[in-house]
Design a protein around this motif. Structure first.
Motif, PDB file in Angstrom:
ATOM      1  N   ASP A 135      15.248  -2.996   8.303  1.00 23.54           N
ATOM      2  CA  ASP A 135      14.322  -2.090   8.066  1.00 23.54           C
ATOM      3  C   ASP A 135      13.315  -1.512   9.110  1.00 23.54           C
ATOM      4  O   ASP A 135      12.959  -2.536   9.906  1.00 23.54           O
ATOM      5  CB  ASP A 135      13.334  -2.028   6.877  1.00 23.54           C
ATOM      6  N   ASP A 137      10.409  -0.455   9.216  1.00 16.43           N
ATOM      7  CA  ASP A 137       8.879  -0.948   9.018  1.00 16.43           C
ATOM      8  C   ASP A 137       8.928  -2.361   8.839  1.00 16.43           C
ATOM      9  O   ASP A 137       7.972  -2.810   8.141  1.00 16.43           O
ATOM     10  CB  ASP A 137       8.360  -0.232   7.755  1.00 16.43           C
ATOM     11  N   TRP A 259       4.236   0.249  -4.259  1.00 14.68           N
ATOM     12  CA  TRP A 259       5.091  -0.474  -3.565  1.00 14.68           C
ATOM     13  C   TRP A 259       5.500  -1.526  -4.150  1.00 14.68           C
ATOM     14  O   TRP A 259       6.665  -1.981  -4.158  1.00 14.68           O
ATOM     15  CB  TRP A 259       4.317  -0.589  -2.143  1.00 14.68           C
ATOM     16  N   ARG A 263       9.424  -2.552  -5.317  1.00 15.27           N
ATOM     17  CA  ARG A 263      10.037  -3.869  -4.883  1.00 15.27           C
ATOM     18  C   ARG A 263      10.745  -4.690  -6.167  1.00 15.27           C
ATOM     19  O   ARG A 263      11.710  -5.191  -6.304  1.00 15.27           O
ATOM     20  CB  ARG A 263       9.048  -4.842  -4.031  1.00 15.27           C
TER      21      ARG A 263
HETATM   22 MN    MN Z   1       9.767  -1.109   3.635  1.00 17.38          MN
END
Ligand code: MN
Ligand code: GDP
Length: 359
Positions: A135, A137, A259, A263
């Protein structure tokens, strides 16, 4: 009566993961790997970086890959961008001009159809024997993460390798860390026992021929890395997280809760789909998978049930229930416990949210 059922549920909720942790740690965590790793093994690697609006991070991400100590002629990088509107593609093009020595292909899609879709598109352009997904990030931190991950593929039984996570950034890392201890021990222990059904988007590597065999990355769920690893493990290959392959995750400062819920939604989607896997997994993996399915899909609801029953009986005057409820709340002062409870809440919310939103 109600209070005893409530207490029983609480006992099951906390007892199961705790026993699993103690068992796995004792039986597998410290034990040597039952496979051979050839030092200096350098297969041809394709690193795929999917991007969507990553302008802020993309340079740092490419620098991080660039800093890896891996022979340039054995390394190919494919950046696939899905029509970002923040200039990600332009920044990447500019970076490429300034770094001619690395083999970087940049693909710009003209619309956004999701990460897994892009990964499958990038696969068509990849020439590596090993495919590494990472990813934008996330960062590897150590310069040998890629090389170490690659070395594990020298054993032909290894089909997929991921990394051990160190959280970085934001006010949340201490919470994250409390959870990571338990979590990381399990990932490594499961890998040594056979395979772990949970992979990380920071570094998820696969044998390319196996990716083709399992039908590429699933586009209908969020957890493409874990699910693909699980399918490969079910086929009888090892899907492992070794202690020496490290990566760093950027924990977002803003929107931390949403977030975490997202997930959790991905994990729930993954384990729901894993329950319907048609292949008969090897026995030792089947056991691990069943426990993790239980822990992610059932166990959070058992806590909720226990809490509801204890509250109800406390209202009806049960002193025992009141004492245990107070204890359960007081323990929230204790960070690992608090982290655990929040994870359970995220999983419950995630399961509900999955009913209408699968993003
Ligand atoms: Mn991420
Ligand atoms: P999370 O880490 O699971 O919360 O997901 P992220 O939003 O961080 O996405 C993981 C990676 O996939 C990042 O590098 C994103 O830029 C990338 N990504 C997300 N959506 C898309 C997409 O539609 N197309 C492409 N090519 N990449 C995407």
């Amino acid at each position: 009566m109600l209070e005893y059922i409530g207490l029983g549920l609480a006992l099951i909720h906390f007892g199961t993961p705790l026993s699993y942790y103690v068992y796995m740690k004792k039986k597998y965590f410290g034990k040597p790997w039952d496979m051979k790793r050839e030092e200096g093994f350098k297969p041809k690697i394709t690193v795929i970086v999917p991007t969507y609006n990553e302008a802020k991070l993309i340079e740092k991400k490419l620098d991080d890959i660039y800093a890896q100590e891996y022979p340039r002629d054995r390394l190919e990088v494919i950046l696939i961008d899905s029509a970002s509107s923040d200039g990600t593609l332009e920044i990447a093009e500019k970076w490429k001009e300034e770094h001619g020595e690395i083999n970087l292909k940049i693909i710009g899609e003209d619309s956004r159809r999701g990460k897994a879709h892009s990964l499958n598109e990038a696969l068509k352009h990849s020439t590596g024997e090993i495919v590494v997904i990472t990813d934008a990030d996330s960062f590897w931190g150590t310069r040998d993460s890629l090389g170490r991950a690659a070395e594990w593929f020298s054993d032909p039984s290894v089909g997929a390798v991921s990394c051990l996570k160190d959280p970085e950034g934001s006010e949340a890392p201490s919470i994250e860390l409390g959870y990571r201890g338990y979590y990381n021990v399990l990932r490594v222990a499961e890998s040594k026992a056979y395979s772990t059904p949970i992979f990380h988007g920071e570094l998820a590597s696969f044998r390319k021929d196996l990716l083709e065999e399992v039908g590429e990355f699933p586009v209908d769920i969020g957890s493409d890395d874990s699910h693909t690893a699980t399918k490969i493990a079910a086929m009888g290959y090892r899907a492992i997280i070794p202690e020496d392959v490290l990566c760093k995750e950027l924990v977002p400062k803003r929107g931390y809760n949403s977030w975490r819920i997202r997930r959790a939604q991905h994990l729930v989607q993954h384990f729901m789909k894993a329950m319907k896997l048609k292949v008969k997994a090897p026995k030792n993996f089947d056991r691990i998978l069943k426990v993790e399915e239980y822990l992610h899909l059932m166990n959070p609801w058992i806590l909720l049930g226990g809490a509801v029953l204890l509250s109800a009986s406390a209202i009806m005057g049960s002193l025992i229930s009141l004492i245990f409820l107070a204890l359960g709340i007081a323990l929230l002062m204790y960070k690992p416990y608090r982290t655990w409870i929040s994870m359970q809440l995220y999983l419950v919310i995630a399961a509900i949210k999955n009913l209408w939103s699968r993003e």
